[in-house]
Motif scaffolding. Structure first.
Motif, PDB file in Angstrom:
ATOM      1  N   ALA A  44       0.844  -1.186   0.000  1.00 54.86           N
ATOM      2  CA  ALA A  44       0.000   0.000   0.000  1.00 54.86           C
ATOM      3  C   ALA A  44       0.881   1.239   0.000  1.00 54.86           C
ATOM      4  N   ALA A  45       0.656   2.099  -0.979  1.00 52.51           N
ATOM      5  CA  ALA A  45       1.421   3.342  -1.099  1.00 52.51           C
ATOM      6  C   ALA A  45       0.546   4.482  -0.627  1.00 52.51           C
ATOM      7  N   SER A  46       0.960   5.138   0.431  1.00 54.28           N
ATOM      8  CA  SER A  46       0.083   6.115   1.051  1.00 54.28           C
ATOM      9  C   SER A  46       0.188   7.506   0.444  1.00 54.28           C
ATOM     10  N   ARG A  47       1.273   7.772  -0.235  1.00 56.57           N
ATOM     11  CA  ARG A  47       1.450   9.106  -0.790  1.00 56.57           C
ATOM     12  C   ARG A  47       0.939   9.185  -2.215  1.00 56.57           C
ATOM     13  N   ARG A  48       0.199  10.230  -2.507  1.00 58.79           N
ATOM     14  CA  ARG A  48      -0.339  10.414  -3.848  1.00 58.79           C
ATOM     15  C   ARG A  48       0.772  10.550  -4.870  1.00 58.79           C
ATOM     16  N   GLU A  74      18.195  -8.545  -2.945  1.00 58.87           N
ATOM     17  CA  GLU A  74      18.245  -8.677  -4.400  1.00 58.87           C
ATOM     18  C   GLU A  74      16.960  -8.182  -5.036  1.00 58.87           C
ATOM     19  N   PHE A  75      17.099  -7.714  -6.254  1.00 56.98           N
ATOM     20  CA  PHE A  75      15.975  -7.221  -7.030  1.00 56.98           C
ATOM     21  C   PHE A  75      15.080  -8.369  -7.449  1.00 56.98           C
ATOM     22  N   VAL A  76      13.756  -8.140  -7.413  1.00 56.50           N
ATOM     23  CA  VAL A  76      12.795  -9.149  -7.838  1.00 56.50           C
ATOM     24  C   VAL A  76      12.020  -8.692  -9.073  1.00 56.50           C
ATOM     25  N   ALA A  77      11.425  -7.491  -9.000  1.00 54.73           N
ATOM     26  CA  ALA A  77      10.601  -7.024 -10.114  1.00 54.73           C
ATOM     27  C   ALA A  77      10.405  -5.520 -10.013  1.00 54.73           C
ATOM     28  N   ILE A  78      10.074  -4.911 -11.158  1.00 54.47           N
ATOM     29  CA  ILE A  78       9.867  -3.468 -11.196  1.00 54.47           C
ATOM     30  C   ILE A  78       8.789  -3.153 -12.222  1.00 54.47           C
ATOM     31  N   THR A  79       8.026  -2.093 -11.968  1.00 54.71           N
ATOM     32  CA  THR A  79       7.011  -1.664 -12.911  1.00 54.71           C
ATOM     33  C   THR A  79       6.705  -0.189 -12.684  1.00 54.71           C
ATOM     34  N   ASN A  80       5.872   0.368 -13.562  1.00 51.22           N
ATOM     35  CA  ASN A  80       5.364   1.704 -13.305  1.00 51.22           C
ATOM     36  C   ASN A  80       3.850   1.614 -13.142  1.00 51.22           C
ATOM     37  N   TRP A  81       3.225   2.716 -12.801  1.00 54.06           N
ATOM     38  CA  TRP A  81       1.824   2.666 -12.401  1.00 54.06           C
ATOM     39  C   TRP A  81       0.865   2.401 -13.550  1.00 54.06           C
ATOM     40  N   ASN A  82       1.235   2.769 -14.758  1.00 53.86           N
ATOM     41  CA  ASN A  82       0.287   2.522 -15.850  1.00 53.86           C
ATOM     42  C   ASN A  82       0.542   1.195 -16.554  1.00 53.86           C
ATOM     43  N   GLY A  83       1.467   0.411 -16.012  1.00 51.43           N
ATOM     44  CA  GLY A  83       1.714  -0.913 -16.578  1.00 51.43           C
ATOM     45  C   GLY A  83       2.421  -0.905 -17.908  1.00 51.43           C
ATOM     46  N   ALA A  84       3.057   0.218 -18.253  1.00 49.36           N
ATOM     47  CA  ALA A  84       3.725   0.301 -19.549  1.00 49.36           C
ATOM     48  C   ALA A  84       4.911  -0.646 -19.646  1.00 49.36           C
ATOM     49  N   PHE A  85       5.465  -0.977 -18.521  1.00 50.32           N
ATOM     50  CA  PHE A  85       6.551  -1.951 -18.524  1.00 50.32           C
ATOM     51  C   PHE A  85       6.564  -2.714 -17.210  1.00 50.32           C
ATOM     52  N   ALA A  86       7.125  -3.900 -17.260  1.00 50.97           N
ATOM     53  CA  ALA A  86       7.339  -4.716 -16.063  1.00 50.97           C
ATOM     54  C   ALA A  86       8.534  -5.612 -16.357  1.00 50.97           C
ATOM     55  N   THR A  87       9.456  -5.630 -15.437  1.00 54.20           N
ATOM     56  CA  THR A  87      10.655  -6.448 -15.591  1.00 54.20           C
ATOM     57  C   THR A  87      10.825  -7.314 -14.358  1.00 54.20           C
ATOM     58  N   SER A 144      -3.687   1.480  -9.717  1.00 53.72           N
ATOM     59  CA  SER A 144      -3.462   2.892  -9.431  1.00 53.72           C
ATOM     60  C   SER A 144      -4.643   3.525  -8.710  1.00 53.72           C
ATOM     61  N   ALA A 145      -5.828   3.006  -8.916  1.00 53.37           N
ATOM     62  CA  ALA A 145      -7.007   3.558  -8.234  1.00 53.37           C
ATOM     63  C   ALA A 145      -6.932   3.317  -6.734  1.00 53.37           C
ATOM     64  N   LYS A 146      -6.276   2.237  -6.348  1.00 51.22           N
ATOM     65  CA  LYS A 146      -6.161   1.896  -4.932  1.00 51.22           C
ATOM     66  C   LYS A 146      -4.771   2.192  -4.375  1.00 51.22           C
ATOM     67  N   ASN A 147      -3.875   2.692  -5.223  1.00 50.08           N
ATOM     68  CA  ASN A 147      -2.489   2.929  -4.794  1.00 50.08           C
ATOM     69  C   ASN A 147      -1.851   1.657  -4.244  1.00 50.08           C
ATOM     70  N   MET A 148      -2.064   0.563  -4.944  1.00 42.74           N
ATOM     71  CA  MET A 148      -1.550  -0.727  -4.493  1.00 42.74           C
ATOM     72  C   MET A 148      -0.608  -1.317  -5.538  1.00 42.74           C
TER      73      MET A 148
END
Length: 117
Positions: free
Chosen positions: A21-25, A44-57, A72-76
């Motif tokens: 849960a990300a509390s900051r807007r 160690e790194f596991v995974a990364i993404t951005n909020w609009n799902g444009a990429f995921a690694t 993004s609607a729930k900030n989760m």
């Protein structure tokens, strides 16, 4: 400002979904990631993404078994983990960094995942 949950004890081959849960807007403009740290090992790194799902690694060690996603609607931020192995046992952390930044500015408190054989 980041709170991870969803860890627990699971048998080999089982599944778990971690939540962050990300509390900051302003986190909506950040890149979100999951890391893990096993006992006696470095984080160690596991995974990364951005909020609009444009990429995921995903790290090679979890590719095809884990999936990072966001709501993004729930900030989760989520990490779906399937086909768990004993070597996936670790404390899992969610983290956030500004786009273009080299370091992560925010870290959650971690949630423990234990995979028993």
């Amino acid at each position: 400002q980041l709170q991870a949950s969803g860890g627990g004890l699971v048998q080999v081959g089982g599944s778990l979904r971690l939540s962050c849960a990300a509390s900051r807007r302003t986190f909506n403009t950040y890149v979100m990631a999951w890391f893990r740290q096993a006992p006696g090992k470095e984080r160690e790194f596991v995974a990364i993404t951005n909020w609009n799902g444009a990429f995921a690694t995903h790290a090679d060690s979890v590719k095809g078994r884990f999936a990072i996603s966001t709501d993004s609607a729930k900030n989760m931020v989520y990490l779906r983990m399937n086909s768990l192995k004993p070597e996936d046992t670790a404390v899992y952390y969610c983290a956030a960094k500004a786009k273009g930044a080299s370091t992560y500015s925010y870290w959650g408190q971690g949630t423990l995942v234990t995979v028993s054989s």
